[in-house]
Design an enzyme around this catalytic site. Structure first.
Site, short mmCIF file in Angstrom:
data_model
loop_
_atom_site.label_atom_id
_atom_site.label_comp_id
_atom_site.label_asym_id
_atom_site.label_seq_id
_atom_site.Cartn_x
_atom_site.Cartn_y
_atom_site.Cartn_z
N TYR A 178 0.85 -0.98 0.03
CA TYR A 178 0.29 -0.12 -0.05
C TYR A 178 0.71 1.32 0.07
CZ TYR A 178 -3.62 -3.19 1.16
OH TYR A 178 -4.65 -4.48 1.29
N ILE A 179 2.10 1.16 0.24
CA ILE A 179 2.98 2.37 0.40
C ILE A 179 4.03 2.40 -0.75
CG2 ILE A 179 2.35 2.63 2.89
CD1 ILE A 179 5.19 1.29 3.44
#
Length: 857
Positions: A128-129
């Site tokens: 997600y990052i």
């Protein structure tokens, strides 16, 4: 013994011998394996290298980021997967290491939820990052042409031995790791201060380096010891008083989080060390923890208690261990910076040498190209039928024109000439070619100059780093000197101490007996008994001391101002003695004899005086025919203060019937000189800072804050003082306080003069309107102010007004509005020198005309 039996024994002995022969010692094997494992953990996992400041996993992450770099963000999961080509461990360890680098906000430009170092919240999952290299990272970490490479763990790839980091990165980021038999803990330092220190080192100047933490806070580095083993840094949260019942924590100590800090406060409250009402955590981008206090709890004392009993103060022990030449080395941060700076000089030198070689190669070929085209040497190869002939023809054509070249012409140069396209030859411009050569010559000259002035070039490099990337990297952690906080002085006394005098018990569980004082479970209690014995013991539920207890109190270690006045009978029929003493230190639970130890000794009179007061008592003797004077007064002020083991002065050799208290005395101790140290904002008696005056037991301090709050306090060494304090002085009750303020509701300036009517509480002396401001305050006896007015449009300015405040308004109540200063608009208010005033001398005390009996009768 039978033959069969003896053969059986021999057989058993042989089998045992064979078993012993088959046993192999593992000592050497274990030693080798353990050493291999320890070396691996130290060199390949836990300890950073001095050359670039990276542990292997960090170095491999940075190498992977460079390989993937195209200016756009990459998913961290993708970067982690790419790093696994170089790092022979799982993805979790790589992802954790990458998050730690990203949270330091220096080398990686992050996107998404990367966690919060303030709250302790973790980062989102790697998928997600995103991340990419920061501009700073690209500039200082990489230089492929001077990087030394080695094969990766499986031999399929090449990875850097060390990255050519041209910055003291290890000190900027800090490092922590636990290996086998050793550990490292290098604290982070300030970006700008590291650059300044590097420049000072290059100039041969002395420098100092102290940590700077991303969480801010306040730090005492008096025992930092350059980050070596045995050093210590004390870090505190920044705690301020929001109002009389609320404290606010805006910065927290390094290595703590808001969650762990709040947990420690709640635990201290549950244990009774501090007393709070509730806690609010409003932390978002910045820390804000509100600590609400119950009514009647001192904010100053609570601040000290938070430092003493919670994670609001922590002690960090640095340990500078790095890898140098494949071995662990313990060095200080100053030496780390010197090595890093010297390494940067060498790296810049290598880059300049590579650059010089490239410029010289470009100049060499540009010169050859000009000769080749300008002299039409390309026509000499038209008749040649073989490649060897072509090479020889070009070489022969160049020879008359290459005398000015800086190196010989080799076959590779000639091959490059043959690759020039016809289109380029047809459009060749001699002037542009010469301009290119001239530009290269200028670049070569500049590089050579930089090599000759390498230190200056490095200083310029560091200066440019500071200018380009230094914005927003100012110091976050404030450096201060901390006073030591005695836990017994700041702990909340939430227990009650009781005494059963007749039976000789003290404790917190004797609720049906006599109440003595509030206490805490870490207090020591001092007890005196009628037979002249003294003992100091720890607070407990129930402790037996001795029968006939005459005095019980909380013991203050090192207390020289509490004086004990005592008259005792020495033995059953012996004389009576008088003594004064203090108790500064004792051995806990040891019984001390304050008399001379004879059986039947008794205490006839005893008082404990917190400020050295000396009372007057009346001595009554038993009526005996040989004694004429049966009654006289004794003043304890005539007795010198000595140690507790002193014998004392004789009162009478005759039998004393009783001792009666006659009158309260005054303190016989010298007034204490008290100073205020503006650096640590604390009171002291060590002559640090500004002298506030000499204080007796009843004297107080006057404090006035910018928000208009006025209060008086007893001068205790544990007091905290707010940053907005504008007046701190010894309080003279009869001296008026003069205040000029702007009333926000009426939009007018007022002057008021008042005396403090109630010295037990703080008062707001201006209105509570949000636009009300305190303009000026003075405690002069006859103050004078000069008023400067705003110049009206199109009119002459009004002359300044001088105001004698004593004439302008009489002294009124503290809640009075005051008189309007002027109806005109005020520009500035200036305080002038006060008018002369003679402070009245205090009236001398009348001496007591009553004659006293002979002390030694």
């Amino acid at each position: 013994m039978s033959t069969d039996h003896s053969e059986e024994l021999n057989s058993n002995d042989n089998s045992k011998k064979e078993e012993q022969d088959s046993i192999k010692r593992i000592t050497g094997m274990y030693e080798d394996w353990f050493l291999d494992y320890a070396s691996y953990v130290i060199l390949e996992r836990a300890v950073p290298a001095i050359e670039d400041g990276f542990k292997p996993v960090q170095r491999r992450i940075m190498h992977s980021l460079k390989e993937l770099d195209d200016g756009r963000y990459n998913k961290v999961a993708n970067i982690v997967g790419h790093t696994m080509q170089y790092h022979p461990h799982g993805d979790a360890s790589i992802a954790d290491a990458m998050v730690q680098i990203g949270q330091k906000d220096l080398l990686i430009d992050t996107q998404g939820n990367w966690g919060n170092i303030l709250t302790g919240d973790g980062a989102a999952a790697s998928r997600y990052i995103e991340a990419r290299l920061s501009k700073f990272g690209l500039e200082v970490v990489y230089s492929p042409k001077i990087t030394e490479w080695q094969a990766s763990y499986d031999g399929r790839k090449k990875e850097p031995v060390n990255l050519p980091v041209k910055f003291p990165l290890l000190l900027a980021q800090g490092a922590e790791g636990i290996a086998v038999g050793l550990s490292t803990k290098i604290l982070p330092h300030n970006f700008l201060e590291l650059i300044d220190a590097s420049i000072k080192h290059l100039k041969g100047k002395r420098f100092d380096l102290y940590p700077d933490f991303p969480t801010g806070g306040v730090m005492d580095v008096s025992n930092y010891n350059d980050g070596l083993r045995g050093g210590k840094v004390r870090v505190r949260a920044k705690i301020n008083q929001l109002d009389k019942n609320t404290l606010v924590i805006n910065e927290i100590p390094y290595s703590t989080t808001t969650s762990s800090l709040i947990d420690s406060i709640l635990k201290a409250n549950d244990k009774g060390k501090i007393k709070i009402k509730k806690i609010e955590d409003n932390t978002a981008a910045e820390v804000e923890i509100l600590v609400h206090l119950p009514n009647g709890i001192s904010p100053d004392k609570t601040i000290d208690a938070l430092y003493a009993f919670t994670a609001c103060e922590s002690s960090i022990s640095p340990l500078g261990c790095i890898i140098d030449n494949n071995s662990p080395l313990f060095i200080g941060v100053s030496e780390m910076l010197r090595r890093s700076t010297d390494n940067t000089v060498q790296l810049l030198k290598q880059e300049l040498e590579v650059q010089l070689g490239e410029y010289e190669d470009q100049w060499h070929f540009a010169s050859l190209e000009r000769i080749f085209i300008e002299n039409k040497i390309y026509r000499d190869i038209e008749e040649e039928e073989t490649w060897e002939g072509v090479i020889k023809a070009i070489d022969k054509g160049l020879k008359p024109h290459i005398g000015h070249l800086k190196r010989p012409v080799v076959e590779e140069d000639i091959v490059r000439l043959t690759e020039i396209r016809i289109k380029r030859i047809s459009k060749f411009d001699i002037n542009k070619a010469q301009q290119l050569i001239d530009a290269l010559e200028e670049k070569i000259a500049q590089v050579k100059y930089n090599l000759e002035h390498l230190i200056d070039f490095t200083i310029d490099y560091f200066t440019n780093l500071k200018k380009t990337y230094g914005q927003g990297k100012e110091r976050k952690t404030e450096i201060k000197h901390f006073d030591n906080i005695e836990a017994t002085k700041v702990v909340i006394r939430n227990n009650k101490l009781y005494v059963n005098r007749a039976e000789g018990f003290i404790g917190t569980s004797l609720r049906k007996d006599e109440y003595v004082t509030d206490c805490s479970d870490i207090d020591d209690i001092i007890v005196f008994t009628a037979n002249g014995k003294m003992q100091v013991t720890k607070v407990a539920d129930k402790t037996y001391i001795d029968k006939e207890i005459i005095h019980v109190a909380v013991f203050k270690k090192g207390d020289k101002r509490t004086i004990y006045n005592m008259i005792y009978k020495d033995g059953k029929n012996g004389p009576s003695y008088i003594k004064r003493f203090n108790v500064t230190s004792v051995t806990r639970d040891r019984e001390y004899d304050l008399t001379q130890g004879k059986p039947g000794s008794r205490v006839l009179h005893f008082t404990a005086n917190p400020n050295g007061e000396a009372e007057v008592v009346t001595i009554h003797l038993r009526a005996v025919s040989s004694v004429r004077l049966l009654k006289w007064d004794v003043d304890f002020a005539d007795i010198l203060i000595k140690g507790r083991a002193s014998k004392g002065n004789i009162v009478s050799k005759n039998s004393v019937k009783r001792v009666d208290f006659k009158e309260k005395g005054i303190s016989t101790l010298k007034p204490r000189k008290i100073w205020f140290d503006p650096v640590v904002r604390r009171l002291n008696v060590d002559e640090r800072g500004d002298l506030l005056g000499e204080f007796k037991g009843e004297d107080k301090l006057l404090i006035i804050r910018k928000n208009g709050i006025v209060k008086t306090v007893t001068p205790e060494m544990t007091l905290h003082f707010d940053n907005d304090m504008i007046v701190l002085e010894k309080w003279v009750p009869e001296k008026p306080i003069s205040v000029i303020y702007f009333d926000g509701e009426k939009e007018k300036y007022y002057l008021k003069r008042f005396l403090i009517e109630n010295d037990s509480k703080e008062e707001l002396v201006i209105s509570e309107h949000p636009k009300t401001t305190l303009e000026s305050v003075t405690t002069d006896w006859r103050p004078v102010a000069e008023i400067e007015f705003v110049k009206p449009r199109g009119k002459d300015p009004k002359p300044n007004l001088t105001v004698d405040m004593e004439e302008f308004i009489a002294v009124k109540g503290i809640k009075a509005l005051g008189n309007q200063l002027t109806a005109d608009k005020i520009k500035n208010i200036h305080m002038l020198d006060p008018l002369p005033y003679e402070v009245p001398e205090p009236e001398p005390e009348e001496e007591d005309e009553d004659t006293q009996g002979d002390l030694f009768s």
